[in-house]
Design a protein around this motif. Structure first.
Motif, PDB file in Angstrom:
ATOM      1  N   VAL A  98       0.864  -1.177   0.000  1.00 32.40           N
ATOM      2  CA  VAL A  98       0.000   0.000   0.000  1.00 32.40           C
ATOM      3  C   VAL A  98       0.901   1.227   0.000  1.00 32.40           C
ATOM      4  N   THR A  99       0.650   2.137  -0.947  1.00 32.38           N
ATOM      5  CA  THR A  99       1.436   3.367  -1.032  1.00 32.38           C
ATOM      6  C   THR A  99       0.502   4.572  -1.032  1.00 32.38           C
ATOM      7  N   ARG A 100       1.057   5.714  -0.666  1.00 34.31           N
ATOM      8  CA  ARG A 100       0.310   6.975  -0.685  1.00 34.31           C
ATOM      9  C   ARG A 100       1.270   8.078  -1.115  1.00 34.31           C
ATOM     10  N   PHE A 101       0.835   8.900  -2.077  1.00 33.04           N
ATOM     11  CA  PHE A 101       1.661   9.999  -2.569  1.00 33.04           C
ATOM     12  C   PHE A 101       1.870  11.047  -1.482  1.00 33.04           C
ATOM     13  N   ILE A 102       3.059  11.648  -1.446  1.00 33.53           N
ATOM     14  CA  ILE A 102       3.389  12.717  -0.502  1.00 33.53           C
ATOM     15  C   ILE A 102       2.663  14.005  -0.896  1.00 33.53           C
ATOM     16  N   ASP A 103       2.649  14.308  -2.197  1.00 34.21           N
ATOM     17  CA  ASP A 103       1.972  15.505  -2.682  1.00 34.21           C
ATOM     18  C   ASP A 103       0.492  15.430  -2.292  1.00 34.21           C
ATOM     19  N   LYS A 104       0.013  16.446  -1.572  1.00 33.35           N
ATOM     20  CA  LYS A 104      -1.357  16.421  -1.033  1.00 33.35           C
ATOM     21  C   LYS A 104      -2.406  16.301  -2.137  1.00 33.35           C
ATOM     22  N   ASP A 105      -2.215  17.022  -3.239  1.00 37.65           N
ATOM     23  CA  ASP A 105      -3.180  16.961  -4.333  1.00 37.65           C
ATOM     24  C   ASP A 105      -3.218  15.554  -4.944  1.00 37.65           C
ATOM     25  N   ALA A 106      -2.053  14.983  -5.215  1.00 34.11           N
ATOM     26  CA  ALA A 106      -1.997  13.626  -5.774  1.00 34.11           C
ATOM     27  C   ALA A 106      -2.562  12.615  -4.772  1.00 34.11           C
ATOM     28  N   ALA A 107      -2.257  12.792  -3.501  1.00 35.28           N
ATOM     29  CA  ALA A 107      -2.770  11.877  -2.471  1.00 35.28           C
ATOM     30  C   ALA A 107      -4.292  11.928  -2.415  1.00 35.28           C
ATOM     31  N   THR A 108      -4.861  13.120  -2.570  1.00 34.35           N
ATOM     32  CA  THR A 108      -6.316  13.259  -2.560  1.00 34.35           C
ATOM     33  C   THR A 108      -6.932  12.597  -3.787  1.00 34.35           C
ATOM     34  N   ARG A 109      -6.319  12.788  -4.938  1.00 37.58           N
ATOM     35  CA  ARG A 109      -6.873  12.219  -6.177  1.00 37.58           C
ATOM     36  C   ARG A 109      -6.686  10.716  -6.276  1.00 37.58           C
ATOM     37  N   TYR A 110      -5.531  10.203  -5.884  1.00 35.64           N
ATOM     38  CA  TYR A 110      -5.233   8.780  -6.065  1.00 35.64           C
ATOM     39  C   TYR A 110      -5.547   7.937  -4.831  1.00 35.64           C
ATOM     40  N   GLY A 111      -5.601   8.535  -3.674  1.00 36.92           N
ATOM     41  CA  GLY A 111      -5.887   7.776  -2.455  1.00 36.92           C
ATOM     42  C   GLY A 111      -4.749   6.843  -2.099  1.00 36.92           C
ATOM     43  N   ASN A 112      -5.080   5.793  -1.390  1.00 34.19           N
ATOM     44  CA  ASN A 112      -4.118   4.758  -1.010  1.00 34.19           C
ATOM     45  C   ASN A 112      -4.084   3.730  -2.137  1.00 34.19           C
ATOM     46  N   MET A 113      -2.929   3.587  -2.753  1.00 31.73           N
ATOM     47  CA  MET A 113      -2.784   2.655  -3.875  1.00 31.73           C
ATOM     48  C   MET A 113      -2.461   1.267  -3.320  1.00 31.73           C
ATOM     49  N   VAL A 114      -3.287   0.290  -3.683  1.00 32.29           N
ATOM     50  CA  VAL A 114      -3.118  -1.082  -3.210  1.00 32.29           C
ATOM     51  C   VAL A 114      -2.606  -1.930  -4.374  1.00 32.29           C
ATOM     52  N   TYR A 115      -1.437  -2.513  -4.189  1.00 33.26           N
ATOM     53  CA  TYR A 115      -0.829  -3.414  -5.169  1.00 33.26           C
ATOM     54  C   TYR A 115      -0.903  -4.819  -4.588  1.00 33.26           C
ATOM     55  N   VAL A 116      -1.531  -5.750  -5.323  1.00 35.64           N
ATOM     56  CA  VAL A 116      -1.598  -7.144  -4.882  1.00 35.64           C
ATOM     57  C   VAL A 116      -0.813  -7.963  -5.905  1.00 35.64           C
ATOM     58  N   ARG A 117       0.175  -8.708  -5.417  1.00 39.55           N
ATOM     59  CA  ARG A 117       1.040  -9.479  -6.311  1.00 39.55           C
ATOM     60  C   ARG A 117       0.221 -10.530  -7.060  1.00 39.55           C
ATOM     61  N   CYS A 118       0.402 -10.563  -8.372  1.00 38.15           N
ATOM     62  CA  CYS A 118      -0.284 -11.542  -9.208  1.00 38.15           C
ATOM     63  C   CYS A 118       0.479 -12.867  -9.170  1.00 38.15           C
ATOM     64  N   ALA A 119      -0.244 -13.948  -9.253  1.00 37.60           N
ATOM     65  CA  ALA A 119       0.384 -15.269  -9.278  1.00 37.60           C
ATOM     66  C   ALA A 119       1.271 -15.367 -10.508  1.00 37.60           C
ATOM     67  N   PRO A 120       2.358 -16.137 -10.406  1.00 40.73           N
ATOM     68  CA  PRO A 120       3.215 -16.303 -11.596  1.00 40.73           C
ATOM     69  C   PRO A 120       2.422 -16.955 -12.729  1.00 40.73           C
ATOM     70  N   ARG A 121       2.812 -16.639 -13.926  1.00 38.94           N
ATOM     71  CA  ARG A 121       2.151 -17.268 -15.077  1.00 38.94           C
ATOM     72  C   ARG A 121       2.388 -18.757 -15.046  1.00 38.94           C
TER      73      ARG A 121
END
Length: 122
Positions: A98-121
């Motif tokens: 989970v990541t969040r942008f430092i820039d307040k405007d970007a943080a407001t627009r993008y929110g908390n970005m959730v990356y879930v690892r995809c299973a290997p092919r």
């Protein structure tokens, strides 16, 4: 200052979604997992970083994983930590990041970005 997370730990294929309200995190993780059919790919950079997009940039570029005296980890371009274009790695367990942008405007627009690892092919 080096990050406690290595670049090679986040290189790979990820489902991606975002949330604003922390109560939506579990639902958002499920939505991110469903995105693995069209994954966001974090590539390895040629000088030890990772290839990702900055906020509002169409072209990905090599970014650095950076640590801080407070123990927080960041992803962003070379420069001071935390920089305006950095994102804080709020949490990372190897499977979900989970990541969040430092820039307040970007943080407001993008929110908390959730990356879930995809299973290997298969």
């Amino acid at each position: 200052m080096p990050a406690s997370i290595r670049s090679d730990e986040i290189v790979g294929r990820w489902g991606l979604a975002s949330f604003q309200n922390p109560a939506d995190r579990a639902r958002t993780e499920a939505a991110a997992r469903a995105q693995c059919k069209n994954p966001y790919v974090i590539g390895a950079g040629s000088s030890g970083g990772v290839i990702m997009h900055l906020a509002d940039q169409a072209t990905p570029q090599e970014l650095r994983l950076k640590g801080s005296p407070s123990g927080k980890n960041y992803i962003g371009p070379a420069g001071p930590t935390p920089g305006e274009q950095d994102r804080e790695i709020v949490s990372f367990d190897g499977r979900v990041m989970v990541t969040r942008f430092i820039d307040k405007d970007a943080a407001t627009r993008y929110g908390n970005m959730v990356y879930v690892r995809c299973a290997p092919r298969a």
